[in-house]
Design a protein around this motif. Structure first.
Motif, PDB file in Angstrom:
ATOM      1  N   HIS A  94      16.840  -0.614  10.115  1.00 13.60           N
ATOM      2  CA  HIS A  94      16.490  -2.032   9.961  1.00 13.60           C
ATOM      3  C   HIS A  94      16.011  -2.271   8.529  1.00 13.60           C
ATOM      4  O   HIS A  94      14.840  -2.031   8.218  1.00 13.60           O
ATOM      5  N   PRO A  95      16.896  -2.730   7.635  1.00 11.66           N
ATOM      6  CA  PRO A  95      16.561  -2.897   6.216  1.00 11.66           C
ATOM      7  C   PRO A  95      15.317  -3.747   5.959  1.00 11.66           C
ATOM      8  O   PRO A  95      14.567  -3.472   5.029  1.00 11.66           O
ATOM      9  N   ILE A  96      15.071  -4.767   6.764  1.00  7.92           N
ATOM     10  CA  ILE A  96      13.900  -5.614   6.539  1.00  7.92           C
ATOM     11  C   ILE A  96      12.613  -4.823   6.728  1.00  7.92           C
ATOM     12  O   ILE A  96      11.620  -5.037   6.035  1.00  7.92           O
ATOM     13  N   LEU A  97      12.636  -3.870   7.671  1.00 10.88           N
ATOM     14  CA  LEU A  97      11.454  -3.030   7.879  1.00 10.88           C
ATOM     15  C   LEU A  97      11.249  -2.086   6.699  1.00 10.88           C
ATOM     16  O   LEU A  97      10.110  -1.798   6.321  1.00 10.88           O
ATOM     17  N   TYR A  98      12.352  -1.626   6.120  1.00  7.52           N
ATOM     18  CA  TYR A  98      12.256  -0.789   4.926  1.00  7.52           C
ATOM     19  C   TYR A  98      11.626  -1.585   3.785  1.00  7.52           C
ATOM     20  O   TYR A  98      10.729  -1.104   3.082  1.00  7.52           O
ATOM     21  N   PHE A  99      12.084  -2.810   3.593  1.00  5.69           N
ATOM     22  CA  PHE A  99      11.554  -3.683   2.550  1.00  5.69           C
ATOM     23  C   PHE A  99      10.052  -3.896   2.739  1.00  5.69           C
ATOM     24  O   PHE A  99       9.267  -3.795   1.787  1.00  5.69           O
ATOM     25  N   ILE A 100       9.644  -4.155   3.961  1.00 10.29           N
ATOM     26  CA  ILE A 100       8.226  -4.379   4.246  1.00 10.29           C
ATOM     27  C   ILE A 100       7.407  -3.108   3.978  1.00 10.29           C
ATOM     28  O   ILE A 100       6.318  -3.158   3.386  1.00 10.29           O
ATOM     29  N   ALA A 101       7.957  -1.959   4.401  1.00 13.77           N
ATOM     30  CA  ALA A 101       7.246  -0.691   4.209  1.00 13.77           C
ATOM     31  C   ALA A 101       7.061  -0.384   2.731  1.00 13.77           C
ATOM     32  O   ALA A 101       5.984   0.063   2.301  1.00 13.77           O
ATOM     33  N   VAL A 102       8.100  -0.624   1.929  1.00 19.59           N
ATOM     34  CA  VAL A 102       8.019  -0.369   0.492  1.00 19.59           C
ATOM     35  C   VAL A 102       6.962  -1.246  -0.157  1.00 19.59           C
ATOM     36  O   VAL A 102       6.116  -0.773  -0.925  1.00 19.59           O
ATOM     37  N   TRP A 103       6.977  -2.534   0.155  1.00 16.18           N
ATOM     38  CA  TRP A 103       6.019  -3.435  -0.487  1.00 16.18           C
ATOM     39  C   TRP A 103       4.594  -3.191  -0.008  1.00 16.18           C
ATOM     40  O   TRP A 103       3.641  -3.360  -0.763  1.00 16.18           O
ATOM     41  N   ALA A 104       4.436  -2.750   1.230  1.00 14.48           N
ATOM     42  CA  ALA A 104       3.097  -2.393   1.708  1.00 14.48           C
ATOM     43  C   ALA A 104       2.537  -1.236   0.896  1.00 14.48           C
ATOM     44  O   ALA A 104       1.356  -1.226   0.509  1.00 14.48           O
ATOM     45  N   ARG A 105       3.384  -0.247   0.630  1.00 12.47           N
ATOM     46  CA  ARG A 105       2.942   0.898  -0.168  1.00 12.47           C
ATOM     47  C   ARG A 105       2.662   0.492  -1.606  1.00 12.47           C
ATOM     48  O   ARG A 105       1.742   1.022  -2.242  1.00 12.47           O
ATOM     49  N   ARG A 106       3.455  -0.436  -2.125  1.00 11.81           N
ATOM     50  CA  ARG A 106       3.242  -0.877  -3.504  1.00 11.81           C
ATOM     51  C   ARG A 106       1.920  -1.639  -3.640  1.00 11.81           C
ATOM     52  O   ARG A 106       1.189  -1.469  -4.623  1.00 11.81           O
ATOM     53  N   VAL A 107       1.605  -2.443  -2.667  1.00  6.32           N
ATOM     54  CA  VAL A 107       0.322  -3.164  -2.680  1.00  6.32           C
ATOM     55  C   VAL A 107      -0.825  -2.171  -2.590  1.00  6.32           C
ATOM     56  O   VAL A 107      -1.848  -2.304  -3.286  1.00  6.32           O
ATOM     57  N   GLN A 108      -0.649  -1.162  -1.746  1.00 10.69           N
ATOM     58  CA  GLN A 108      -1.687  -0.140  -1.602  1.00 10.69           C
ATOM     59  C   GLN A 108      -1.913   0.587  -2.922  1.00 10.69           C
ATOM     60  O   GLN A 108      -3.054   0.834  -3.317  1.00 10.69           O
ATOM     61  N   ARG A 109      -0.839   0.933  -3.619  1.00  6.85           N
ATOM     62  CA  ARG A 109      -0.971   1.615  -4.904  1.00  6.85           C
ATOM     63  C   ARG A 109      -1.681   0.731  -5.927  1.00  6.85           C
ATOM     64  O   ARG A 109      -2.523   1.200  -6.694  1.00  6.85           O
ATOM     65  N   LYS A 110      -1.348  -0.544  -5.952  1.00  4.28           N
ATOM     66  CA  LYS A 110      -2.002  -1.450  -6.911  1.00  4.28           C
ATOM     67  C   LYS A 110      -3.495  -1.533  -6.645  1.00  4.28           C
ATOM     68  O   LYS A 110      -4.302  -1.642  -7.575  1.00  4.28           O
ATOM     69  N   ALA A 111      -3.868  -1.470  -5.378  1.00  2.00           N
ATOM     70  CA  ALA A 111      -5.290  -1.459  -5.030  1.00  2.00           C
ATOM     71  C   ALA A 111      -5.954  -0.181  -5.546  1.00  2.00           C
ATOM     72  O   ALA A 111      -7.079  -0.212  -6.066  1.00  2.00           O
ATOM     73  N   VAL A 112      -5.238   0.927  -5.416  1.00  2.00           N
ATOM     74  CA  VAL A 112      -5.762   2.208  -5.923  1.00  2.00           C
ATOM     75  C   VAL A 112      -5.958   2.118  -7.429  1.00  2.00           C
ATOM     76  O   VAL A 112      -6.982   2.562  -7.965  1.00  2.00           O
ATOM     77  N   TRP A 113      -4.984   1.555  -8.138  1.00  2.00           N
ATOM     78  CA  TRP A 113      -5.099   1.422  -9.590  1.00  2.00           C
ATOM     79  C   TRP A 113      -6.341   0.621  -9.990  1.00  2.00           C
ATOM     80  O   TRP A 113      -6.968   0.888 -11.009  1.00  2.00           O
ATOM     81  N   LEU A 114      -6.696  -0.358  -9.186  1.00  2.00           N
ATOM     82  CA  LEU A 114      -7.853  -1.199  -9.500  1.00  2.00           C
ATOM     83  C   LEU A 114      -9.181  -0.469  -9.317  1.00  2.00           C
ATOM     84  O   LEU A 114     -10.142  -0.714 -10.055  1.00  2.00           O
ATOM     85  N   PHE A 115      -9.233   0.434  -8.335  1.00  4.15           N
ATOM     86  CA  PHE A 115     -10.527   1.002  -7.949  1.00  4.15           C
ATOM     87  C   PHE A 115     -10.654   2.513  -8.127  1.00  4.15           C
ATOM     88  O   PHE A 115     -11.647   3.093  -7.704  1.00  4.15           O
ATOM     89  N   ASP A 116      -9.663   3.165  -8.747  1.00  4.77           N
ATOM     90  CA  ASP A 116      -9.743   4.635  -8.837  1.00  4.77           C
ATOM     91  C   ASP A 116     -10.564   5.140 -10.026  1.00  4.77           C
ATOM     92  O   ASP A 116     -10.737   6.340 -10.212  1.00  4.77           O
TER      93      ASP A 116
END
Length: 280
Positions: free
Chosen positions: A11-33
């Motif tokens: 299901h490509p839409i689920l892949y898209f959602i999973a990728v962007w969820a991880r990208r948001v998580q990484r950006k949060a890490v960049w802010l607070f690491d």
């Protein structure tokens, strides 16, 4: 046994959602690491070179579309411009993804070859891992500390003029598969990248000459056939030696052990059972 597809593959839409969820998580890490990431550049080269390497731009990769290879050169030039001349000062961390950013059509990136879900396919910005591969090779010849690195889980093409040991590269996928290293030394380092007609070239420089250097080499390389599937394994080792005392070795360390599926038939291989491999 045929490997089942992940839900995100079906299901490509689920892949898209999973990728962007991880990208948001990484950006949060960049802010607070609390890491200090390298951002400063200098057009003036630091005085001493630690290591130089070059890699061929256009390679024969099976029956892969050569246009993807040509597009890759464009992608490499765009990405390299974001990294070239970067300084890595004491206590700073180099982040490939923070410097290069998300490859997009708007930035000029083209479809290039990327490895995903066990196959080679076209993707915007594909091929820029050639830069992270080269940088990792430079870095492991230095006292810099690699703290985030990934490598491909499979080997899709037979060696064609391969110079570096198998498994000595570093794959990236914006932004949650990053390549990062930290400068825990009192020295300042610099990465320079440039292009010739046939090669991507790079060097790692330093502000003070070191009296030691590193030699990186491969051990225990084998192709294996296990239950009708092919695999490749090896070990990457490193020696630290004194440059001005006849190459006296100070220490030897194992950097990594590699074991990956191979999607082609090797010329030579050893056939073993799955039970034997587990025992190893």
């Amino acid at each position: 046994m045929r490997k089942r597809k992940l839900i995100s593959q079906r299901h490509p839409i689920l892949y898209f959602i999973a990728v962007w969820a991880r990208r948001v998580q990484r950006k949060a890490v960049w802010l607070f690491d609390n890491k200090k990431y390298s951002t400063a550049k200098s057009t003036e080269k630091l005085p001493f070179r630690i290591k130089k390497h070059q890699s061929v731009l256009l390679k024969k990769l099976g029956e892969n579309n050569m246009q993807l290879q040509i597009n890759k050169v464009t992608n490499l030039k765009i990405a390299a411009a974001q990294i070239n001349s970067i300084l890595i000062r004491p206590k700073e961390t180099f982040s490939f993804c923070k410097l290069v950013g998300l490859p997009t059509v708007k930035k000029g990136y083209l479809p290039g070859m990327e490895l995903s879900f066990g196959e080679a396919r076209a993707g915007i910005g594909g091929g820029i891992c050639q830069i992270s591969n080269l940088i990792h090779w430079l870095v492991i010849h230095s006292p810099l500390t690699v703290n985030e690195r990934y490598h491909h889980s499979f080997d899709p093409f037979p060696d064609d003029g391969r110079v570096l040991p198998f498994g000595s590269g570093a794959t990236v996928f914006y932004n949650y598969r990053d390549y990062q290293f930290t400068n825990n030394t009192p020295y300042t380092f610099q990465i320079n990248l440039w292009f010739t007609d046939k090669c991507l070239e790079g060097e790692l420089r330093i502000d003070q000459e070191l009296d030691f250097a590193y030699h990186v080499f491969e051990k225990e390389h084998q192709f294996l056939k296990i239950d009708n599937q092919f695999f490749r394994k090896n070990e990457i080792w490193r020696e630290k030696f004194l440059k001005f005392q006849g190459g006296k070795v100070l220490e030897t360390e194992l950097l990594t052990k590699n074991f990956a599926r191979v999607t082609y038939t090797p010329v030579e291989y050893i056939e073993i059972s799955a039970d034997q491999n587990t025992a190893d």
